[in-house]
Enzyme design. Sequence first.
Site, PDB file in Angstrom:
ATOM      1  N   ASP A   1      23.922  18.763  64.338  1.00  0.00           N
ATOM      2  CA  ASP A   1      24.290  17.821  63.275  1.00  0.00           C
ATOM      3  C   ASP A   1      24.495  16.419  63.855  1.00  0.00           C
ATOM      4  O   ASP A   1      23.616  15.900  64.509  1.00  0.00           O
ATOM      5  CB  ASP A   1      25.534  18.318  62.521  1.00  0.00           C
ATOM      6  CG  ASP A   1      25.313  19.683  61.887  1.00  0.00           C
ATOM      7  OD1 ASP A   1      24.138  19.993  61.596  1.00  0.00           O
ATOM      8  OD2 ASP A   1      26.283  20.422  61.695  1.00  0.00           O
TER       9      ASP A   1
ATOM     10  N   ASP B   1      26.677  23.525  54.673  1.00  0.00           N
ATOM     11  CA  ASP B   1      26.127  22.776  55.801  1.00  0.00           C
ATOM     12  C   ASP B   1      26.810  21.410  55.884  1.00  0.00           C
ATOM     13  O   ASP B   1      26.157  20.372  55.894  1.00  0.00           O
ATOM     14  CB  ASP B   1      24.605  22.637  55.585  1.00  0.00           C
ATOM     15  CG  ASP B   1      23.888  22.087  56.815  1.00  0.00           C
ATOM     16  OD1 ASP B   1      24.488  22.075  57.900  1.00  0.00           O
ATOM     17  OD2 ASP B   1      22.727  21.663  56.672  1.00  0.00           O
TER      18      ASP B   1
ATOM     19  N   ARG C   1      17.381  12.704  66.164  1.00  0.00           N
ATOM     20  CA  ARG C   1      16.797  12.895  64.833  1.00  0.00           C
ATOM     21  C   ARG C   1      17.093  11.676  63.987  1.00  0.00           C
ATOM     22  O   ARG C   1      18.262  11.296  63.818  1.00  0.00           O
ATOM     23  CB  ARG C   1      17.396  14.149  64.221  1.00  0.00           C
ATOM     24  CG  ARG C   1      17.206  14.288  62.733  1.00  0.00           C
ATOM     25  CD  ARG C   1      17.578  15.694  62.337  1.00  0.00           C
ATOM     26  NE  ARG C   1      17.866  15.830  60.939  1.00  0.00           N
ATOM     27  CZ  ARG C   1      18.176  16.979  60.359  1.00  0.00           C
ATOM     28  NH1 ARG C   1      18.256  18.081  61.101  1.00  0.00           N
ATOM     29  NH2 ARG C   1      18.425  17.057  59.077  1.00  0.00           N
TER      30      ARG C   1
ATOM     31  N   GLU D   1      21.637  13.917  64.852  1.00  0.00           N
ATOM     32  CA  GLU D   1      21.047  13.041  63.836  1.00  0.00           C
ATOM     33  C   GLU D   1      21.917  11.804  63.629  1.00  0.00           C
ATOM     34  O   GLU D   1      23.137  11.848  63.854  1.00  0.00           O
ATOM     35  CB  GLU D   1      20.865  13.813  62.526  1.00  0.00           C
ATOM     36  CG  GLU D   1      22.148  14.352  61.939  1.00  0.00           C
ATOM     37  CD  GLU D   1      21.926  15.522  60.969  1.00  0.00           C
ATOM     38  OE1 GLU D   1      21.320  16.535  61.378  1.00  0.00           O
ATOM     39  OE2 GLU D   1      22.375  15.413  59.811  1.00  0.00           O
TER      40      GLU D   1
ATOM     41  N   SER E   1      19.376  26.541  63.613  1.00  0.00           N
ATOM     42  CA  SER E   1      19.539  25.651  62.455  1.00  0.00           C
ATOM     43  C   SER E   1      20.985  25.580  61.972  1.00  0.00           C
ATOM     44  O   SER E   1      21.635  26.607  61.756  1.00  0.00           O
ATOM     45  CB  SER E   1      18.650  26.182  61.325  1.00  0.00           C
ATOM     46  OG  SER E   1      19.124  25.757  60.072  1.00  0.00           O
TER      47      SER E   1
HETATM   48  C1  SPV Z   1      18.675  22.550  59.580  1.00  0.00           C
HETATM   49  O1  SPV Z   1      17.881  23.484  59.688  1.00  0.00           O
HETATM   50  O2  SPV Z   1      19.884  22.720  59.527  1.00  0.00           O
HETATM   51  C2  SPV Z   1      18.189  21.188  59.507  1.00  0.00           C
HETATM   52  C3  SPV Z   1      16.853  20.964  59.010  1.00  0.00           C
HETATM   53  O3  SPV Z   1      18.918  20.299  59.810  1.00  0.00           O
HETATM   54  S1  SPV Z   1      16.974  20.597  57.361  1.00  0.00           S
HETATM   55  O4  SPV Z   1      17.832  21.542  56.723  1.00  0.00           O
HETATM   56  O5  SPV Z   1      15.628  20.652  56.902  1.00  0.00           O
HETATM   57  O6  SPV Z   1      17.542  19.261  57.262  1.00  0.00           O
HETATM   58 MG    MG Z   2      20.838  20.862  60.087  1.00  0.00          MG
END
Ligand code: SPV
Ligand code: MG
Length: 516
Positions: free
Chosen positions: A64, A35, A136, A91, A23
Amino acid sequence: MEAHNGLSARIVEEAGFRGIWASGLSISAALGVRDNNEASWTQVLEVVEFMSDATSIPILLDADTGYGNFNNMRRLVKKLEQRGVAAVCIEDKLFPKTNSFINSERQPLADLEEFAGKIKAVKEAQSDPDFCLVARLEGFIAGWGLDEMLRRAEACHAAGADALLIHSRKSTPDQVLAFAEAWKGHCPLVLVPTTYYSTPVEVFEQAGIDLVIWANHNVRSSIATMQETSRRIFEERSVQSVEDAIAPVKEVFRLQNADELMEAEERYLPKASDSARAIILAASRGSEMGDVTAGIPKTMVPIGNTPLLHKLVAQFRASGVRRIVVIRGYAAGKVHAPDVEFVENAEFEGTGELLSLSKAVEYLEGDVVLSFGDILFRKHILNNLLAEPHDIVIAVDAAWHRRHRAAGYVDYVTATRPYSLRYDEDEAFLTAASPDLEEDVIHGEWIGLIKTNGRGSEIITAALAELSKRGDFKKLRFDDLFKHLIAKQQRVHVLYITGHWLDVDDLDDLARAQAF
Ligand code: SPV
Ligand code: MG
């Protein structure tokens, strides 16, 4: 199941999951950053490499937006394949990305053609036919409807995506189930039920969903536990109340596969029993040195700031001899050296070397170097001695007449031949050993080093047992041992050296030793 480093990845595999979600949110959180592509793609790659090394199940990396355009994606795929990562997910948003659960309506989607081009580039760049690309779609997150999602899905599918991840931040699965219904299984579908987590997994199964990702639950559980553990230890100034609630250290070792390393060490490291042992005779005072040895034995006399014995021990260590036994007697309490074993000789007063050696006879086993405790020598002497394959080998200085000689005992020897510069000479064997040899028969001086192998150690042990029956055993010296071996026709090999050693018998020697 989410993992964010080697440890959590291994835990996921052990729990029984068939795949790992590397993740982006969790990896960046574990690195202490946001993130938002704050960790560079190579930093993420490092983490995922550790995860791959620690596990054997497939890893799907959350890449990403792909860290750039199609070209960056191609390079990423190559690097992931090299590291054994099974799949990548990208994504349809813009770099630098923002997590889907933060200000999602304001997040612009990627140009669809550009995104499809990236997908195509990945599929054409991969060299492992099993490598998978998950596209995604963030349309629902960004506020778009089903039609736009289906349009995007078709484009991604046509570009070669192996699966589609349909993301939603609603607390019910309505959006994603509606999509699954309309999509009709054109290609596998992936969900991330972080917000609609109360939906039973059977609902997804019935809707034909192929993969569900629990996207961040390991990093969140570790956060909760670490916060509680840190808080408690800080407040209670003790670990007592947390000790039973956390994993034992043994569990940490197990997860690191520490056993495997121990087994490998058995196979690859030299066995302690295979390597030579040194027995250092250091029981005598060395009264020739007067006041210097009042209260400390000769072996502890400082050369510079370091006791002679420490220098000697360091020489053995430098040549790979790790097991060292020191026989001490005079001022035994003052005889110390790091990581050596001691044998006590309480009868040091007025007795000879063989009695001292006999105290350590149980160590006379396998490859052994016997050494006086008052000598120093250049490394090559010990290394050459250690490399000798013969049962019993003694180091003999052929340049004996050049040596400074303190009054007293000198271990002169005669051999089957004198020292020679020729490399193809026959081996030399000891034929006589005595301080009283006539000068014209002396071939050298024994410097106080004997090397034995397993058989040689047995021979010397047997010789000591026989000699100990003599009434004068307590006075016997090494030349008596040599005479005994010669009389028994036991071959003692002579390794000639020419200088590069010294013994410390008097104050002049001590001065020389400072400069050695
Ligand atoms: C992640 O786990 O980094 C994801 C999923 O992209 S979410 O955070 O749910 O978007
Ligand atoms: Mg992510």
